[in-house]
Design a protein around this motif. Structure first.
Motif, PDB file in Angstrom:
ATOM      1  N   SER A 294      22.986  32.811 -22.569  1.00 16.56           N
ATOM      2  CA  SER A 294      23.307  33.275 -21.222  1.00 16.56           C
ATOM      3  C   SER A 294      23.823  32.119 -20.372  1.00 16.56           C
ATOM      4  CB  SER A 294      22.081  33.918 -20.590  1.00 16.56           C
ATOM      5  OG  SER A 294      20.972  33.070 -20.705  1.00 16.56           O
TER       6      SER A 294
ATOM      7  N   VAL B 183      18.078  40.487 -14.967  1.00 12.16           N
ATOM      8  CA  VAL B 183      17.714  41.890 -15.134  1.00 12.16           C
ATOM      9  C   VAL B 183      17.039  42.354 -13.846  1.00 12.16           C
ATOM     10  CG1 VAL B 183      16.380  43.564 -16.445  1.00 12.16           C
ATOM     11  CG2 VAL B 183      17.416  41.621 -17.620  1.00 12.16           C
TER      12      VAL B 183
ATOM     13  N   SER C  16      17.319  47.598 -15.221  1.00  8.62           N
ATOM     14  CA  SER C  16      16.418  48.076 -16.267  1.00  8.62           C
ATOM     15  C   SER C  16      15.112  48.524 -15.651  1.00  8.62           C
ATOM     16  CB  SER C  16      16.153  46.948 -17.277  1.00  8.62           C
ATOM     17  OG  SER C  16      15.034  47.231 -18.079  1.00  8.62           O
TER      18      SER C  16
ATOM     19  N   VAL D  76      21.847  38.839 -21.330  1.00  7.60           N
ATOM     20  CA  VAL D  76      21.926  39.182 -19.907  1.00  7.60           C
ATOM     21  C   VAL D  76      21.187  38.122 -19.087  1.00  7.60           C
ATOM     22  CG1 VAL D  76      21.188  40.845 -18.157  1.00  7.60           C
ATOM     23  CG2 VAL D  76      22.213  41.647 -20.289  1.00  7.60           C
ATOM     24  N   ASP D  77      21.834  37.627 -18.027  1.00  7.87           N
ATOM     25  CA  ASP D  77      21.269  36.550 -17.215  1.00  7.87           C
ATOM     26  C   ASP D  77      20.202  37.030 -16.245  1.00  7.87           C
ATOM     27  OD1 ASP D  77      23.219  34.158 -17.810  1.00  7.87           O
ATOM     28  OD2 ASP D  77      24.483  35.919 -17.539  1.00  7.87           O
TER      29      ASP D  77
ATOM     30  N   PHE E 113      25.973  37.940 -16.800  1.00  9.13           N
ATOM     31  CA  PHE E 113      25.668  39.369 -16.885  1.00  9.13           C
ATOM     32  C   PHE E 113      24.489  39.727 -15.987  1.00  9.13           C
ATOM     33  CE2 PHE E 113      28.302  39.869 -20.591  1.00  9.13           C
ATOM     34  CZ  PHE E 113      28.601  41.229 -20.610  1.00  9.13           C
ATOM     35  N   ILE E 114      24.600  40.897 -15.338  1.00  9.60           N
ATOM     36  CA  ILE E 114      23.493  41.504 -14.600  1.00  9.60           C
ATOM     37  C   ILE E 114      23.305  42.907 -15.169  1.00  9.60           C
ATOM     38  CG2 ILE E 114      22.691  42.358 -12.355  1.00  9.60           C
ATOM     39  CD1 ILE E 114      24.584  40.248 -11.086  1.00  9.60           C
ATOM     40  N   ALA E 115      22.067  43.274 -15.437  1.00  8.08           N
ATOM     41  CA  ALA E 115      21.772  44.629 -15.904  1.00  8.08           C
ATOM     42  C   ALA E 115      20.597  45.183 -15.129  1.00  8.08           C
ATOM     43  CB  ALA E 115      21.460  44.635 -17.403  1.00  8.08           C
TER      44      ALA E 115
ATOM     45  N   PHE F  56      17.511  43.491 -23.093  1.00 10.89           N
ATOM     46  CA  PHE F  56      18.714  43.037 -22.393  1.00 10.89           C
ATOM     47  C   PHE F  56      18.794  41.515 -22.381  1.00 10.89           C
ATOM     48  CE2 PHE F  56      19.184  47.296 -20.307  1.00 10.89           C
ATOM     49  CZ  PHE F  56      20.501  47.502 -20.691  1.00 10.89           C
ATOM     50  N   GLN F  57      17.659  40.841 -22.165  1.00  8.62           N
ATOM     51  CA  GLN F  57      17.666  39.381 -22.175  1.00  8.62           C
ATOM     52  C   GLN F  57      18.045  38.840 -23.547  1.00  8.62           C
ATOM     53  OE1 GLN F  57      13.697  38.772 -20.723  1.00  8.62           O
ATOM     54  NE2 GLN F  57      14.317  38.730 -18.579  1.00  8.62           N
TER      55      GLN F  57
ATOM     56  N   ALA G  44      26.540  45.628 -23.663  1.00  9.52           N
ATOM     57  CA  ALA G  44      26.124  44.229 -23.804  1.00  9.52           C
ATOM     58  C   ALA G  44      26.298  43.750 -25.241  1.00  9.52           C
ATOM     59  CB  ALA G  44      24.678  44.073 -23.359  1.00  9.52           C
TER      60      ALA G  44
ATOM     61  N   ASN H   6      23.640  50.980 -15.440  1.00 11.46           N
ATOM     62  CA  ASN H   6      22.793  51.770 -16.345  1.00 11.46           C
ATOM     63  C   ASN H   6      22.192  53.018 -15.708  1.00 11.46           C
ATOM     64  OD1 ASN H   6      23.352  49.804 -18.248  1.00 11.46           O
ATOM     65  ND2 ASN H   6      21.526  48.623 -17.767  1.00 11.46           N
TER      66      ASN H   6
END
Length: 602
Positions: free
Chosen positions: A252, A407, A390, A404-405, A386-388, A399-400, A474, A438
């Motif tokens: 990440s 969450v 969750s 993904v940076d 990345f942002i997600a 995700f991590q 992702a 999401n």
């Protein structure tokens, strides 16, 4: 008593009453969710959005209608949650732009401001749907402009607006068949009607003085289930015979940086109180201050008004920064972080979570004035971040593991706000940031954040509407490809995924040809209820039958925090028998509300 004009004090009182009325009925608005599931959240999102606006207008009130509306708009914009919250913020954003030149509004100007709000809201939605809050606002504003030519009394006009809004709300089931099918009116439209009822309550009071106390608290009435964190479950997952192992993903954004590459290592945030200190009242030279800070600093953000200056800067020389600030007043709430030390700690801990200080929570950040002020130097920036969004510890960990940076905790029951996305973007040292919402109800807030930061960072919102879609996107990311290629690949990955959810019904209803009973389990396939049964296993099997096509797909099962381990084991065994060519993997998701999330990928 006739009210010929509306000033900022009147408007503030109306807003507080409208927010209170909405807050008192937020649960009723939630209950109007089309699906009979326990995650109806329109009332919660609108209430939290309105509460953010109230906090701002109480912090800095004004007797000018133009200023008061602008203050409210900023609070709503940054606090907007979910589609309903974003649309609400846009209604008042358009209203504020129309009201901006005025100290007071007459009936014609008030009606025009309502119409401008509708125009802004429709423009914000890619595909406006009639039979929603948009329709209620549109019909009310249209009638306001008609009736404003026949009265100069604001109270009389607002009464007509409210009556028309209620009439339009009652007609929403005729415009949106799914509302008629389940026997409810539109939830967002109902929320807007409650706000207008609060407006009317204030105007009906006979005196023209302070009608509602500015000290009156407006408390968000969030459902207990919405505040409940996703508790980890101790269930031992039954491993299926076949399991797909994901390949190693790229590091990440933070992990791709060298600590010593952080040139301006001191992250500084503080206020300058212009009314205190030896230099109180000195004229503030914005341009000179920025130029002086830029000698040994970057990421400069300055927000100034007559009383206080908010400063953010990354600097090599924090002492020099503070000495410069003292020229304009007394320094308060000083916050300094050593970013090299912080980066070393993150790498040592194997984590990649950037700080999100709450020092300036009371003053929502404004859009940066230029790219140079808000971004890090090019040699400190990773190419991608990345942002997600969750819900559930297990899903966050997945995700991590996919690179993904940040969450953001959220989902159907508790949507991140626009400000949450803005803070998340600013916490990532990357030139290009991808956002995975999401959830269809979160996409608009993410897009609104992208628009706010368009001069500061390159942001791409990948319109993932489910957790499985976000995971597929992702997984499809390739660090050595361009942003455009990656976006295309992620969209392609989303199109190959079918998503399923299993929860329970909270009321009896008819949906298509299904007779749904309260307490029974329901299976939702790509936003449509396709199965229902009194047993969880049968509901799961019924849903998966609808999702499977060729029989050789990759099936992922995410267990929720209330999943039954026996059902999980039985479901894995059933899949192995019914679909022997399918690849199956089971993960602990820990998500609330939904016992299981299913992904079927071809």
């Amino acid at each position: 008593m006739s009210i010929r004009s509306l000033n900022g004090t009147d408007f503030t009182a109306m807003v507080l009453a409208g927010a209170e009325q909405l807050g008192q009925h937020a649960e009723h608005v939630n209950s109007l969710n089309v699906f009979p599931v326990p995650d109806g959240d329109t009332g919660t999102n609108m209430n939290l959005t309105m509460s953010a606006g109230v906090a701002e207008i109480k912090r800095k009130s004004s007797a000018s209608i133009g200023e008061a509306a602008g203050i409210l708009s900023k609070g709503l914009l940054m606090g907007a949650r979910g589609n309903s919250g974003v649309i609400l913020s846009q209604l008042f954003r358009g209203f504020s732009r129309s009201a901006a030149p005025y100290e007071e509004l007459n009936t014609l100007q008030f009606a025009a401001a309502l119409q401008n709000g509708v125009d802004a809201a429709y423009k914000a939605v890619v595909k406006p749907v009639e039979g929603t809050i948009l329709t209620v606002a549109k019909e009310a504003a249209k009638h306001a402009n008609y009736y404003a030519r026949r009265t100069n009394d604001i109270t009389e006009l607002m009464n007509e607006v409210l009556l028309k809004a209620k009439e339009a709300l009652a007609m929403t089931p005729e415009l949106l068949p799914v509302l008629k099918q389940v026997g409810v009116v539109d939830s967002g439209g109902q929320g807007l009607v409650y706000i207008y009822e609060g407006f009317m309550e204030v105007l009906l009071q006979s005196d023209g003085g302070s009608r509602t106390s500015l000290n009156k608290e407006v408390t968000p009435s969030v459902a207990a289930s919405a505040l409940k964190p996703a508790a980890p479950t101790a269930v031992d997952i039954k491993k299926p015979a076949q399991q797909v192992i994901a390949p190693e993903m790229p590091l990440s954004a933070q992990a791709r940086l060298e600590t010593e590459d952080i040139e301006f290592l001191y992250d500084m945030e503080f206020f300058i109180n212009r009314e205190l200190g030896e230099n109180a009242g000195v004229a503030f030279d914005d341009e000179a201050f920025r130029k002086a800070l830029s000698v040994n600093g970057d990421s400069i953000i300055i927000i100034a008004d007559d009383e206080v200056i908010k400063v953010h800067v990354h600097s090599k020389t924090p002492g020099d920064v503070l000495n410069l600030a003292l020229h304009y007043g007394e320094i308060t709430q000083i916050h300094i972080l050593n970013m090299r030390e912080q980066h070393r700690d993150l790498l040592t801990a194997g984590m990649d979570i950037a700080p999100s200080p709450e020092l300036f929570a009371e003053i929502p950040p404004e859009a940066a004035r230029s790219m140079e002020e808000a971004v890090l130097p090019a040699d400190e920036m990773a190419p991608y971040g990345f942002i997600a969004v969750s819900s559930g510890d297990g899903i966050a960990e997945i995700f991590q593991s996919l690179g993904v940076d940040v969450v953001l905790s959220g989902g159907q029951t508790m949507n991140p706000s626009t400000e949450d996305f803005v803070k998340a973007v600013r916490s990532i040292a990357a030139e290009q940031v991808f956002i995975l919402p999401n959830n269809s109800n979160i996409v608009l807030a993410a897009e609104q954040a992208r628009e706010l930061l368009e001069d500061e960072r390159r942001i791409s919102v990948i319109p993932s509407k489910t957790i499985p879609q976000g995971m597929a996107a992702a997984f499809a990311f390739q660090e050595d490809e361009s942003a455009e290629t990656n976006r295309d690949q992620m969209l392609e990955a989303i199109s190959r995924v079918q998503s399923g959810q299993v929860t329970h019904a909270v009321r009896d209803t008819q949906y298509d040809e299904l007779d749904i009973k309260a307490g029974h389990y329901i299976g939702i396939h790509n936003s449509k209820i396709v199965a229902t049964d009194e047993t969880m296993l049968q509901a799961c099997e019924g849903l998966l039958k609808q999702m499977m096509e060729s029989g050789d797909e990759v099936v992922t099962i995410l267990e929720g925090d209330e999943a039954d381990p026996e059902v999980t084991a039985a479901l894995a065994a059933w899949l192995e028998v019914q679909y022997p060519d399918a690849e199956v993997e089971v993960h602990l998701g820990g998500q609330p509300v939904y016992y299981y999330l299913f992904s079927v990928e071809s």
